[in-house]
Write a protein that holds these residues in place. Structure first.
Motif, PDB file in Angstrom:
ATOM      1  N   THR A 159       0.838  -1.203   0.000  1.00  0.00           N
ATOM      2  CA  THR A 159       0.000   0.000   0.000  1.00  0.00           C
ATOM      3  C   THR A 159       0.872   1.251   0.000  1.00  0.00           C
ATOM      4  OG1 THR A 159      -1.445  -1.321   1.386  1.00  0.00           O
ATOM      5  CG2 THR A 159      -2.082   0.960   1.049  1.00  0.00           C
ATOM      6  N   GLY A 196       0.628   4.045  -2.738  1.00  0.00           N
ATOM      7  CA  GLY A 196       0.389   5.407  -2.266  1.00  0.00           C
ATOM      8  C   GLY A 196       1.450   6.363  -2.787  1.00  0.00           C
ATOM      9  N   GLN A 220       0.817   7.144  -6.337  1.00  0.00           N
ATOM     10  CA  GLN A 220      -0.293   8.104  -6.526  1.00  0.00           C
ATOM     11  C   GLN A 220       0.119   9.514  -6.108  1.00  0.00           C
ATOM     12  OE1 GLN A 220      -4.469   6.452  -6.406  1.00  0.00           O
ATOM     13  NE2 GLN A 220      -3.689   6.000  -4.374  1.00  0.00           N
ATOM     14  N   ARG A 250      -3.078  11.214 -10.396  1.00  0.00           N
ATOM     15  CA  ARG A 250      -3.763  12.310 -11.098  1.00  0.00           C
ATOM     16  C   ARG A 250      -3.594  13.667 -10.433  1.00  0.00           C
ATOM     17  NH1 ARG A 250     -10.074  10.937  -9.950  1.00  0.00           N
ATOM     18  NH2 ARG A 250      -9.695   9.786  -8.022  1.00  0.00           N
ATOM     19  N   TYR A 251      -3.263  13.696  -9.128  1.00  0.00           N
ATOM     20  CA  TYR A 251      -2.894  14.990  -8.531  1.00  0.00           C
ATOM     21  C   TYR A 251      -1.435  14.918  -8.107  1.00  0.00           C
ATOM     22  CZ  TYR A 251      -7.692  13.832  -7.060  1.00  0.00           C
ATOM     23  OH  TYR A 251      -8.944  13.353  -6.978  1.00  0.00           O
ATOM     24  N   PHE A 258      -5.231  15.057   0.501  1.00  0.00           N
ATOM     25  CA  PHE A 258      -4.664  13.953  -0.279  1.00  0.00           C
ATOM     26  C   PHE A 258      -3.147  14.016  -0.442  1.00  0.00           C
ATOM     27  CE2 PHE A 258      -9.082  13.114  -1.544  1.00  0.00           C
ATOM     28  CZ  PHE A 258      -9.098  11.753  -1.272  1.00  0.00           C
ATOM     29  N   ILE A 278       2.225   3.014   8.859  1.00  0.00           N
ATOM     30  CA  ILE A 278       3.047   1.937   8.286  1.00  0.00           C
ATOM     31  C   ILE A 278       4.334   1.784   9.122  1.00  0.00           C
ATOM     32  CG2 ILE A 278       4.357   1.188   6.236  1.00  0.00           C
ATOM     33  CD1 ILE A 278       2.057   2.672   4.595  1.00  0.00           C
ATOM     34  N   ILE A 315      -4.933   5.031  10.748  1.00  0.00           N
ATOM     35  CA  ILE A 315      -5.498   4.684   9.437  1.00  0.00           C
ATOM     36  C   ILE A 315      -6.968   5.104   9.393  1.00  0.00           C
ATOM     37  CG2 ILE A 315      -6.214   2.782   7.922  1.00  0.00           C
ATOM     38  CD1 ILE A 315      -3.618   1.337   8.723  1.00  0.00           C
ATOM     39  N   PRO A 375     -17.010   2.811  -5.683  1.00  0.00           N
ATOM     40  CA  PRO A 375     -16.934   3.743  -6.809  1.00  0.00           C
ATOM     41  C   PRO A 375     -17.563   3.128  -8.058  1.00  0.00           C
ATOM     42  CG  PRO A 375     -14.770   3.417  -5.794  1.00  0.00           C
ATOM     43  CD  PRO A 375     -15.699   2.401  -5.210  1.00  0.00           C
TER      44      PRO A 375
HETATM   45  C1  HEM Z   1      -2.376   2.030   5.000  1.00  0.00           C
HETATM   46  C2  HEM Z   1      -2.107   2.798   3.965  1.00  0.00           C
HETATM   47  C3  HEM Z   1      -3.121   3.500   3.083  1.00  0.00           C
HETATM   48  C4  HEM Z   1      -4.481   3.345   2.969  1.00  0.00           C
HETATM   49  C5  HEM Z   1      -5.400   2.415   3.750  1.00  0.00           C
HETATM   50  C6  HEM Z   1      -4.931   4.291   1.948  1.00  0.00           C
HETATM   51  C7  HEM Z   1      -6.248   4.457   1.529  1.00  0.00           C
HETATM   52  C8  HEM Z   1      -6.666   5.275   0.508  1.00  0.00           C
HETATM   53  C9  HEM Z   1      -8.026   5.381   0.014  1.00  0.00           C
HETATM   54  C10 HEM Z   1      -9.216   4.589   0.552  1.00  0.00           C
HETATM   55  C11 HEM Z   1      -8.030   6.283  -1.009  1.00  0.00           C
HETATM   56  C12 HEM Z   1      -9.233   6.715  -1.865  1.00  0.00           C
HETATM   57  C13 HEM Z   1      -9.380   5.807  -3.065  1.00  0.00           C
HETATM   58  C14 HEM Z   1     -10.635   6.132  -3.830  1.00  0.00           C
HETATM   59  O1  HEM Z   1     -10.613   7.010  -4.698  1.00  0.00           O
HETATM   60  O2  HEM Z   1     -11.685   5.508  -3.594  1.00  0.00           O
HETATM   61  C15 HEM Z   1      -6.668   6.784  -1.166  1.00  0.00           C
HETATM   62  C16 HEM Z   1      -6.262   7.719  -2.103  1.00  0.00           C
HETATM   63  C17 HEM Z   1      -5.000   8.274  -2.144  1.00  0.00           C
HETATM   64  N1  HEM Z   1      -3.907   7.910  -1.387  1.00  0.00           N
HETATM   65 FE1  HEM Z   1      -3.875   6.489   0.056  1.00  0.00          FE
HETATM   66  N2  HEM Z   1      -3.837   4.986   1.461  1.00  0.00           N
HETATM   67  C18 HEM Z   1      -2.724   4.551   2.135  1.00  0.00           C
HETATM   68  C19 HEM Z   1      -1.428   5.009   1.969  1.00  0.00           C
HETATM   69  C20 HEM Z   1      -1.059   6.083   1.188  1.00  0.00           C
HETATM   70  C21 HEM Z   1       0.288   6.643   1.134  1.00  0.00           C
HETATM   71  C22 HEM Z   1       1.480   6.124   1.956  1.00  0.00           C
HETATM   72  C23 HEM Z   1       0.242   7.684   0.234  1.00  0.00           C
HETATM   73  C24 HEM Z   1       1.323   8.615  -0.247  1.00  0.00           C
HETATM   74  C25 HEM Z   1       2.597   8.557   0.033  1.00  0.00           C
HETATM   75  C26 HEM Z   1      -1.129   7.763  -0.277  1.00  0.00           C
HETATM   76  C27 HEM Z   1      -1.573   8.694  -1.222  1.00  0.00           C
HETATM   77  C28 HEM Z   1      -2.839   8.725  -1.750  1.00  0.00           C
HETATM   78  C29 HEM Z   1      -3.272   9.666  -2.784  1.00  0.00           C
HETATM   79  C30 HEM Z   1      -2.393  10.726  -3.472  1.00  0.00           C
HETATM   80  C31 HEM Z   1      -4.620   9.371  -3.051  1.00  0.00           C
HETATM   81  C32 HEM Z   1      -5.537  10.064  -4.078  1.00  0.00           C
HETATM   82  C33 HEM Z   1      -5.367   9.377  -5.418  1.00  0.00           C
HETATM   83  C34 HEM Z   1      -6.376   9.802  -6.462  1.00  0.00           C
HETATM   84  O3  HEM Z   1      -7.553   9.931  -6.141  1.00  0.00           O
HETATM   85  O4  HEM Z   1      -5.970   9.974  -7.615  1.00  0.00           O
HETATM   86  N3  HEM Z   1      -1.888   6.779   0.327  1.00  0.00           N
HETATM   87  N4  HEM Z   1      -5.859   6.148  -0.231  1.00  0.00           N
END
Ligand code: HEM
Length: 110
Positions: free
Chosen positions: A7, A11, A14, A19-20, A42, A54, A88, A106
């Motif tokens: 994850t 992440g 992303q 996209r952003y 985000f 983490i 989380i 979604p």
């Molecule tokens: C346990 C770890 C993580 C969980 C449970 C988690 C969960 C999520 C969820 C549920 C979404 C929304 C997805 C959707 O559109 O339905 C999301 C989006 C996102 N996450 Fe995480 N995430 C985690 C770790 C991370 C990390 C470590 C980063 C960055 C270093 C990150 C960056 C992002 C970004 C940038 C988005 C937006 C992406 C988009 O909509 O284009 N995430 N995450």
């Protein structure tokens, strides 16, 4: 542990190239990340919270290798994992959250 690290990779992808993404230039002209609640969530709050959790999961997992009694190990690991879960739950973009909320399913329309 494996799930947390996969994850993290997804992440990071992303965050930088999504996209952003910070590198993929997905942000509209003139966006101030810290002033815009959506991008601040985000690109700053969500990654910070998830990286902290983490790290906690990694530390909790590392407990298993320590030369201490099993009881101490399990107790410490329990708290590391509990705090990780808490962070989380706090930094997930739940559907009920204003501005940053994402749907649970979604693409499924009622
Ligand atoms: C346990 C770890 C993580 C969980 C449970 C988690 C969960 C999520 C969820 C549920 C979404 C929304 C997805 C959707 O559109 O339905 C999301 C989006 C996102 N996450 Fe995480 N995430 C985690 C770790 C991370 C990390 C470590 C980063 C960055 C270093 C990150 C960056 C992002 C970004 C940038 C988005 C937006 C992406 C988009 O909509 O284009 N995430 N995450």
């Amino acid at each position: 542990m494996i799930a947390a690290h996969i994850t993290l990779l997804v992440g990071l992808y992303q965050w930088l190239l999504g996209r952003y993404g910070l590198i993929s230039k997905g942000l509209p002209e003139g966006t101030n990340i810290m002033k815009d609640k959506f991008y601040r969530f985000f690109l700053v709050e969500h990654p910070t919270g998830m990286i902290i959790s983490i790290i906690l999961i990694t530390l909790g997992y590392g407990m298993a290798k320590k030369q201490v009694s099993d009881e101490t190990k399990f107790k410490k690991a329990f708290w590391y994992f509990t705090f990780a879960l808490l962070v989380i739950l706090i930094t997930v973009p739940w559907p009920f959250r204003q501005i940053v909320g994402r749907p649970l399913f979604p693409g499924v329309h009622s």
